[in-house]
Scaffold this motif. Structure first.
Motif, mmCIF file in Angstrom:
data_model
loop_
_atom_site.group_PDB
_atom_site.id
_atom_site.type_symbol
_atom_site.label_atom_id
_atom_site.label_comp_id
_atom_site.label_asym_id
_atom_site.label_seq_id
_atom_site.Cartn_x
_atom_site.Cartn_y
_atom_site.Cartn_z
ATOM 1 N N GLN A 125 0.820 -1.209 0.000
ATOM 2 C CA GLN A 125 0.000 0.000 0.000
ATOM 3 C C GLN A 125 0.856 1.263 0.000
ATOM 4 N N LEU A 126 2.112 1.126 0.429
ATOM 5 C CA LEU A 126 2.966 2.300 0.605
ATOM 6 C C LEU A 126 4.034 2.445 -0.461
ATOM 7 N N LEU A 127 4.711 1.368 -0.771
ATOM 8 C CA LEU A 127 5.938 1.449 -1.551
ATOM 9 C C LEU A 127 5.711 1.201 -3.031
ATOM 10 N N SER A 128 6.542 1.819 -3.842
ATOM 11 C CA SER A 128 6.553 1.501 -5.265
ATOM 12 C C SER A 128 7.090 0.082 -5.442
ATOM 13 N N ILE A 129 6.748 -0.542 -6.544
ATOM 14 C CA ILE A 129 7.170 -1.925 -6.782
ATOM 15 C C ILE A 129 8.695 -2.065 -6.782
ATOM 16 N N PRO A 130 9.450 -1.166 -7.437
ATOM 17 C CA PRO A 130 10.916 -1.329 -7.393
ATOM 18 C C PRO A 130 11.501 -1.268 -5.984
ATOM 19 N N VAL A 131 10.938 -0.424 -5.132
ATOM 20 C CA VAL A 131 11.445 -0.327 -3.759
ATOM 21 C C VAL A 131 11.074 -1.570 -2.964
ATOM 22 N N GLN A 147 -3.821 5.868 10.965
ATOM 23 C CA GLN A 147 -4.763 6.730 11.686
ATOM 24 C C GLN A 147 -5.043 8.057 10.984
ATOM 25 N N ASN A 148 -4.013 8.707 10.468
ATOM 26 C CA ASN A 148 -4.200 10.028 9.882
ATOM 27 C C ASN A 148 -4.505 10.009 8.388
ATOM 28 N N GLY A 149 -4.504 8.803 7.810
ATOM 29 C CA GLY A 149 -4.926 8.676 6.424
ATOM 30 C C GLY A 149 -3.958 9.188 5.381
ATOM 31 N N HIS A 150 -2.677 9.270 5.712
ATOM 32 C CA HIS A 150 -1.708 9.872 4.797
ATOM 33 C C HIS A 150 -0.946 8.815 3.994
ATOM 34 N N LYS A 151 -1.648 7.857 3.443
ATOM 35 C CA LYS A 151 -1.008 6.747 2.744
ATOM 36 C C LYS A 151 -0.101 7.214 1.607
#
Length: 407
Positions: A100-106, A299-303
């Motif tokens: 949900q957070l990282l790009s695929i290469p990372v 919690q803060n929704g900053h995905k």
């Protein structure tokens, strides 16, 4: 640097957002290196992402996990935390998953054992931040005095070398065995792995009292402790920091060490040798790996904004800068390969070689904290004169299975 204890509200875009970030202080000398690292990194990130600000709070390792827990309990979770454990937050649904957070290469660039350790029920929540492995350290001067010409590659050779150290030098600890409550779970795991097993079975369930594990501790008790090769302090009362300090004073022939001990030994003019921990009859199952973790809270929704920042954190330059200044190992494939080629970091070569095949403690289990504490408090009894490895391991294993079933 201060942290705002609440975010600026949910946002699906990337403008006018302040991310709260709590990180651990790695500067063991009490300096400002961790603060400077994050100040420089966040300034560079903000310059490239003008709609996102990062408020950073650096806490000591003694306090950082507790303070993040207090923030979460007060419904003021940070957006990002860089701490020692992630499992409880993942199990309670408070964390974003890695994809949900990282790009695929990372995401695909993390070393395999660290990905496995960051997973809970086959989903990755914990992002490895820095890593380390363990090797057998020895004092070259004492080895020479004892007439030892090579490095131990089997348990039998290790015992023979410890006996030569005891007989031919005035060394205090031929082999320092810190099974005291500070870090006994790590020392124990190194021995269990070198004996061919570990804390969990192939499907990830606790198997602490396996036949191989019992046999391993019986060997340690019979061949090192009972032969008085582990020094004047009982292993169950010897803490790692005290063993490391004794090594820097030239009082230890051999012990299991990690990269930060190299710098302390060099300052003390100890001529240090290092080799993979010997196995029962040769190369062990694997070295023990360890990692610290970074995670994003929901919690803060900053995905989106958290993801952008973490992609930046895991840029090779940033990974190498932090690992290099702290004598730790990078967590990504590309940065690890770059460090191995860098002459400046040749003293980390053996650690880097062990990391890709290492095995980490079962940190994805919410029960691990309690199991680890049980090992710390009890494992020294297994090798005590009146101790019985089978009984002690069975008691720890029964508690572990009960805790695991409650997860």
């Amino acid at each position: 640097m201060t942290v705002a204890l609440a975010g600026c509200g949910s946002s699906g875009g990337s403008s006018d957002v302040t991310l709260t970030f709590v990180a651990a202080d790695y500067d063991v000398a009490g300096g400002e290196s961790s603060k400077k690292y994050w100040a420089d990194l966040t300034a560079a990130f903000e310059a490239e992402n003008p709609g996102i600000k990062i408020d950073v709070r650096i806490e000591s390792w003694n306090d950082v996990d507790r303070k993040v827990a207090e923030m979460v309990k007060a419904d003021k979770a940070p957006d990002i935390a860089q701490i020692g454990a992630y499992a409880d937050y993942a199990a309670s649904g408070k964390l974003y998953t890695a994809d949900q957070l990282l790009s695929i290469p990372v995401q695909s660039n993390f070393l395999g054992p660290l990905v496995d350790a960051g997973e809970q029920k086959r989903v990755q929540y914990g992002l490895p931040f820095v890593a380390s492995t363990r090797l057998l350290f020895y004092n070259k001067k004492l080895f020479k005095e004892a007439g030892i010409k090579g490095e131990p590659t089997t348990w039998e050779e290790l015992r023979e070398d410890a006996e030569k150290l005891a007989q031919n030098t005035d060394v205090t600890y031929p082999f320092a065995l810190p099974l005291g409550p500070e870090e006994a779970q790590a020392e124990t795991m190194m021995w269990l792995l070198s004996g061919g097993d570990g804390y969990v079975d192939p499907v990830g369930r606790y198997a602490i009292d396996s036949t191989q594990n019992i046999s391993t501790l019986e060997w340690v008790k019979t061949n090192l402790v009972e032969k008085e090769l582990t020094g004047p302090v009982a292993p169950g009362k010897l803490n790692r920091k005290d063993a490391f300090a004794a090594f820097t004073r030239g009082e230890v022939g051999m012990l299991n060490g990690h990269p930060s001990l190299m710098k302390a030994a060099a300052k003390a003019n100890i001529d240090l040798g290092k080799v993979a921990m010997p196995g029962r009859t040769g190369k062990p199952k694997a070295a023990m790996g360890v990692a610290d973790w970074i995670m994003g809270f929901k919690q803060n929704g900053h995905k989106v904004e958290i993801g952008k920042f973490l992609d930046f954190v895991f840029d090779d330059k940033n990974v190498l800068d932090f690992a290099g200044q702290n004598d730790l190992l990078p967590v990504t494939i590309s940065a690890s390969e770059a460090m191995q080629k860098d002459p400046e970091h040749q003293d980390l070569k053996e650690f880097l070689q062990e990391l890709p095949t290492s095995i980490l403690p079962p940190v994805g289990k919410t029960s691990w904290a309690a199991v680890s504490e049980s090992v710390k408090q009890n494992i020294g009894k297994a090798v005590a004169p009146e101790g019985d490895p089978q009984t002690v391991l069975r008691q720890i294993s029964q508690k572990a299975t009960t805790a695991e079933n409650a997860e």
